[in-house]
Enzyme design. Structure first.
Site, mmCIF file in Angstrom:
data_model
loop_
_atom_site.group_PDB
_atom_site.id
_atom_site.type_symbol
_atom_site.label_atom_id
_atom_site.label_comp_id
_atom_site.label_asym_id
_atom_site.label_seq_id
_atom_site.Cartn_x
_atom_site.Cartn_y
_atom_site.Cartn_z
ATOM 1 N N LEU A 25 0.836 -1.207 0.000
ATOM 2 C CA LEU A 25 0.000 0.000 0.000
ATOM 3 C C LEU A 25 0.869 1.253 0.000
ATOM 4 C CD1 LEU A 25 -2.638 1.673 0.518
ATOM 5 C CD2 LEU A 25 -2.277 1.230 2.952
ATOM 6 N N GLU A 64 3.475 4.265 -0.113
ATOM 7 C CA GLU A 64 4.339 4.826 -1.161
ATOM 8 C C GLU A 64 5.083 6.015 -0.581
ATOM 9 O OE1 GLU A 64 2.056 5.820 -4.568
ATOM 10 O OE2 GLU A 64 1.254 3.782 -4.809
ATOM 11 N N ALA A 109 2.549 8.403 0.031
ATOM 12 C CA ALA A 109 1.306 7.912 0.638
ATOM 13 C C ALA A 109 1.633 7.058 1.839
ATOM 14 C CB ALA A 109 0.505 7.098 -0.387
ATOM 15 N N SER A 150 0.548 7.895 5.971
ATOM 16 C CA SER A 150 -0.717 8.021 6.690
ATOM 17 C C SER A 150 -1.828 8.427 5.744
ATOM 18 C CB SER A 150 -0.587 9.062 7.807
ATOM 19 O OG SER A 150 0.254 8.569 8.833
ATOM 20 N N ILE A 172 7.848 -2.087 2.104
ATOM 21 C CA ILE A 172 6.937 -3.220 2.140
ATOM 22 C C ILE A 172 7.561 -4.381 2.907
ATOM 23 C CG2 ILE A 172 5.599 -4.845 0.731
ATOM 24 C CD1 ILE A 172 4.787 -1.804 0.592
ATOM 25 N N ASP A 183 -8.091 -3.215 9.396
ATOM 26 C CA ASP A 183 -8.902 -3.429 10.606
ATOM 27 C C ASP A 183 -8.642 -4.839 11.145
ATOM 28 O OD1 ASP A 183 -12.035 -1.661 9.804
ATOM 29 O OD2 ASP A 183 -10.113 -0.980 10.614
ATOM 30 N N GLY A 210 23.265 -0.284 32.864
ATOM 31 C CA GLY A 210 24.342 -0.328 31.868
ATOM 32 C C GLY A 210 24.276 -1.582 31.017
ATOM 33 N N GLU A 218 1.205 -0.031 10.160
ATOM 34 C CA GLU A 218 -0.213 -0.419 10.129
ATOM 35 C C GLU A 218 -1.086 0.714 10.641
ATOM 36 O OE1 GLU A 218 -1.924 -3.839 10.191
ATOM 37 O OE2 GLU A 218 -0.212 -4.911 9.366
#
Lengths: 335, 387, 261
Positions: free
Chosen positions: B125, B127, B130, B132, B157, B240, B341, B364
């Site tokens: 999906l 890009e 693209a 959010s 991806i 979802d 430490g 996601e």
């Protein structure tokens, strides 16, 4: 055979394992042990030597090392170990000559051959004995061995069946001393039939430059504590400094792919019995200890003072192996 | 221990996944992270144990389980390494569209191989323009005769390059905006479909993250999922459904970190006693454990609700993802703190856990997007009450 | 290929309890596992089945709790299992065990190959594999580290030796014992675990397999345990700490004193 007239069985027999015509070292150790047992309970000591042609000299050597009789079976078809004919011959000889005790080296060959013979003659076999003794009162062979990964020791007896059979690992017993003046008898045996089912197609010797762990007098082993595959170099260096010692490994390092599996010492690896075992970065899990606790002197180097390996270490070094080992190498090179 | 009433089968899934985690994942996680090596062998073991096909219906060779079963396995794997568990989960994300909207032929063609582990999947999906803003997708798919021609680039991806089956979101009609996207099945090896370099990441370094490059990539027109224009609907439903899986990653990671920190605190002696006897440490561990358990409880409730057939669960799955992933970041950071430490040293596993955790709040759907989703749902629900 | 695998359930070696009366192992209450080498044997059988078709049957002799080990084998994907259990078999040494298992195998019917693990990690004798071969009058190859192929009614394999290996060919049916190097055992599958959950493990008694009680168990065992004792604790121990340089000098000196180097 088996149950029956026990008193008819006399003599201590040793399976004279040979490979490539060379009698294996464990046979001389068994001769040594047989000698000690015969002092407690007088018994004639014999060796059964099966192989290809040309074993007369080897038979003579065995006499020099204490064999009073050598049953010699020579046939070109028997040059390489094959469990069918060897088992047939051993069974035949045992049935005929009725030895009271049969001792065999706990080698790949021994552990394949002797269980079959034990079934055929219907008698008891105890594997990997760490010590043998005679109960002079009852005239029994006392066979002591570790079990449950060495967590316990068990003494096994075979009171009602003969012969009493035991296998012993290489380097556990002390070898006999040669005396060329000894006299003995070589009895040539021609087997009734030589039955061959399994065939050997090819023999491959690997590990040319490696010292066989089973034969080594000194072993240096690396465990998880060495941190990475590359650090086995340090182990190899220490092994060299100790005069060409063999390199061993814990299961964790083999599973992690740091070193090939034939270096693995332990319950699912090799059991070793060297004069000196140096455990570097090995915590001492039961499964590892099972493979090396028979070592004469154990040195353990580990950062963790509570590591179980310190319970059995003759010399327990609590420290950083990356500091201690280089110093040891330096010290060894100095002298 | 809270009893979540797992069925016997669910217990089995958990035990099997746990065994794989202990025997196959934990021993190599540091090395896989160091070498950025894809966990091929581990995925094969998962497949052989029938876990790859957990969510795939039996008629296609899977186990036929639901979201809850899938989350149980993902949670266990995540206790070991979320780089490994994301490689496992991305399979579900990649094959989800086929499962939900594929035709019978498409399901029969691809699902059995994915269930058996023969082929892996990935979802394309994101890009460069693209993230959010999923609506900003610029990859195009133009119908030419019997084929669609794809042009564009996908970025970041998961399983890119390793997977064989890709479900790709591309614009079929730019004019229609959000109704102009469609989803296509593209197989590795299709001419015109290549991969960019493997990304170097802060964490989940064993997971393969690559660019997908489409240059006049021609695919049969039968490879479209559903119909033209359904792209974003499918995408939303897919996300979802897979969000609980990410929540499961968060819960598992947080649990693994908490358990390690507790064990360490029991052994580490300072000022003459184990540091776990100090309230400062105990309070931190208490918060870590509580937040983890709360995340688990929310996740399990949401997963069960989805399995029981709830149609619209965007808000619920967003909540589960949001809580569990914020928790994982917080808990792993505190785990490093507990180890002090030593926690900072690569020799100990918690610094990797902290580095790994960050991505959970980002992928996601960033946790800002999750809040946005929840916010919108709250508005919707309130509005419908008034009416 | 119709393959039979003999497995043994062994106690976790970290916990050991002995029955002082018979000097044999108390198996109840001690965590148990499938003997690791037998896991390799099961895996070898499954791989051969995947390659040549056929069936894998797993058999084990032991007390009723061994059922869990056999169910674990089902979860790995074997076709059938059978538990050979009877009070009469208790306390068996390797002779009696080999006898009993060979009787059970007789009852299983025709087969092409029997696979055993190289040895059990509790007894460590490695005798039962060869023992079974002997009772069934079959050829045996031990320490198999790789099965090359099955061809014209024979099996070709690599047998490990201390310093290398041999390529062996044996006619079938035969018995082989396998080492750890032969494979990495698979993990159980979900489908397998579900099958294991519902399956009823068939049990065979001494009467079922026609085993003579005089030849089985403690009665049939030519060897007897005379005594069990704890291994001697090494009292000759010294701890070395401090500067690496000093440790090295002290240690090398000690080893030289003892003449081990």
């Amino acid at each position: 055979m088996g149950k029956g007239n026990i008193s008819a069985y006399k003599g201590i027999w040793i399976f004279g394992e040979q490979r490539g015509g060379v009698v294996q070292e464990v046979v001389y150790e068994l001769l040594g042990e047989a000698g000690r047992l015969a002092q407690k309970r007088p018994n004639e000591i014999s060796v059964v030597l099966i192989g290809g042609e040309g074993l007369q000299k080897a038979a003579q050597e065995l006499i020099a090392y204490g064999a009073e009789k050598v049953y010699l079976v020579e046939d070109s078809r028997l040059a390489e170990f094959n469990s069918d004919p060897y088992a047939d011959i051993m069974t035949e000889l045992i049935d005929q000559y009725k030895p009271e005790i049969v001792l065999t080296g706990a080698t790949t060959i021994g552990r394949t051959l002797i269980p079959r013979v034990a079934i055929r003659v219907y008698s008891g076999l105890t594997a990997d004995c760490t010590s043998l003794d005679i109960d002079t009162e009852k005239g029994l062979l006392l066979q002591t061995r570790p079990a449950f990964g060495g967590n316990i020791m068990a003494t096994i007896i075979c009171p009602d069946f003969r012969p009493q059979m035991a296998t012993v690992r290489h380097k556990v017993m002390k070898p006999a001393v040669k005396d060329a003046s000894r006299k003995g008898q070589i009895i040539k045996i021609t087997p009734k039939a030589i039955r061959l089912r399994t065939e050997i197609l090819k023999v491959v010797h690997e590990m040319q430059n490696q010292v066989n762990l089973g034969d080594a007098d000194i072993i240096v082993s690396g465990g998880r504590g060495i941190g990475a595959a590359e650090n086995f170099k340090l182990i190899h260096d220490l092994a060299s400094a100790l005069g060409g010692a063999a390199v061993g490994a814990s299961r964790a390092t083999v599973d992690a792919g740091w070193i090939p599996h034939y270096h693995q010492v332990g319950q699912t690896g090799k059991t070793v019995c060297p004069k000196l075992y140096v455990a570097c970065g090995i915590s001492g899990q039961i499964q590892h200890l099972a493979g090396m606790q028979g070592s004469e002197v154990i040195v353990a180097i580990n950062k963790d003072p509570d590591a179980p390996v310190f319970d059995i270490a003759t010399y327990g070094v609590v420290g950083d192996l990356f500091e201690v080992i280089p110093q040891m190498i330096k010290e060894l090179k100095n002298k | 221990m809270i009893d979540y009433n797992l069925t016997e089968e669910q217990q089995m899934i958990k035990e099997l996944a746990r065994k794989i985690t202990l025997e196959k994942i934990i021993p190599v996680r540091a090395e896989l992270d160091e070498k950025e090596e894809f966990p091929t062998e581990i995925l094969k073991v998962m497949a052989q144990s029938d876990l790859m096909g957990l969510y795939i219906p039996q008629e296609y060779g899977g186990y036929g389980g639901g979201v809850f079963d899938f989350c149980l396995a993902t949670e266990e794997f995540s206790k070991g390494c979320i780089g490994v568990s994301v490689s496992f989960a991305a399979n579900a994300l990649g094959s989800g569209p086929i499962l939900m909207y594929g035709s019978e032929e498409q399901k029969k063609k691809y699902l059995p191989d994915i269930a058996s582990g023969k082929k892996w999947a990935a979802f394309g999906l994101t890009e460069p323009n693209a993230g959010s803003d999923a609506g900003g997708v610029q990859t195009t798919a133009v119908l030419k005769g019997n084929e669609y021609v794809l042009n564009g680039t996908k970025q970041w991806i998961t399983n890119g390059g390793e997977a064989d089956v890709y479900t790709i979101v591309a614009m079929t009609d730019k004019a229609k905006g959000s109704r102009g996207a469609s989803i296509f099945i593209v197989e590795k090896g299709t001419p015109g479909f290549t991969f960019g370099k493997k990304e170097k990441k802060m964490g989940i370094r064993c997971s393969a993250t690559r660019e997908l490059i489409f240059e006049n990539c021609k695919i049969p027109k039968e490879n479209i999922l559903g119909k033209e224009g359904m792209g974003f609907i499918i995408t939303m439903k897919n996300l979802d459904k897979s969000r609980p899986g990410i929540a499961a990653q968060g819960v598992g990671l947080a649990q693994g970190a908490t358990d390690y920190a507790v064990q360490y605190a029991r052994e580490r002696v300072q000022f003459g006693k184990p540091i776990i006897s100090l309230q400062a440490i105990q309070f931190m561990l208490a918060d870590m454990a509580t937040m983890t358990e709360a995340s688990r409880a929310l996740l399990y409730s949401v997963a069960r609700t989805i399995d029981s057939g709830l149609k619209d669960f965007s808000k619920e799955s967003a909540m589960a993802k949001l809580l569990a992933t914020d928790t994982a970041m917080h808990v792993t950071t505190d785990a490093v703190q507990v180890l002090g430490g030593y926690g900072y040293m690569r020799e100990y596993p918690v610094e990797k856990m902290m580095r790994d955790a960050k991505i959970l709040q980002i992928y996601e759907g960033t946790n800002q997007i999750q809040r946005s989703v929840i916010g919108h749902q709250l508005i919707k629900e309130a509005a419908s009450k008034k009416a | 290929m119709n393959i039979i695998v003999c497995i043994k359930q062994v106690p976790d070696t970290n916990e050991v309890k002995i029955d002082r009366e018979t000097n044999t192992l108390i198996r109840k209450g001690v965590p148990s596992i499938i003997n690791p080498f037998d896991e390799n044997a099961i895996e070898a059988a499954l791989q051969l089945k995947e390659q040549y078709g056929g069936k894998v049957t797993v058999v084990s002799m032991g007390p009723p709790q061994v059922e869990t080990a056999l169910k674990d084998a089902i979860a790995l994907g074997v076709d059938e299992v059978v538990l050979v259990t009877d009070r009469v078999f208790a306390g068996a040494d390797t002779w009696a065990t080999s006898y009993t298992l060979s009787k059970a195998i007789d009852k299983l019917g025709a087969f092409d190959l029997i696979i055993c693990g190289k040895q059990a990690i509790d007894g460590d004798t490695a005798q039962v594999g060869p023992g079974i071969a002997e009772f069934l009058k079959l050829p045996i190859v031990t320490y198999v580290r790789k099965v090359v192929e099955q061809k014209d009614g024979s099996l070709i394999m690599e047998k490990e030796f201390e310093d290398g290996y041999e390529v062996m060919k044996t006619p079938l049916p035969a018995v082989i014992t396998v080492t750890k190097e032969i494979n990495v055992p698979r993990l159980p599958s979900l489908k397998g675990k579900m099958k294991a959950k519902t399956i009823q493990v068939p049990t065979w008694s001494a009467a079922d397999i026609g085993a003579d009680p005089e030849s089985a168990g403690l009665k049939g065992s030519p060897t007897k345990v005379m005594k069990i004792f704890n291994p001697p604790v090494r009292t000759d121990r010294e701890k070395l700490e401090g500067e690496a340089v000093l440790i090295a000098t002290t240690l090398v000196a000690r080893l030289k004193e003892r003449k081990v180097i």
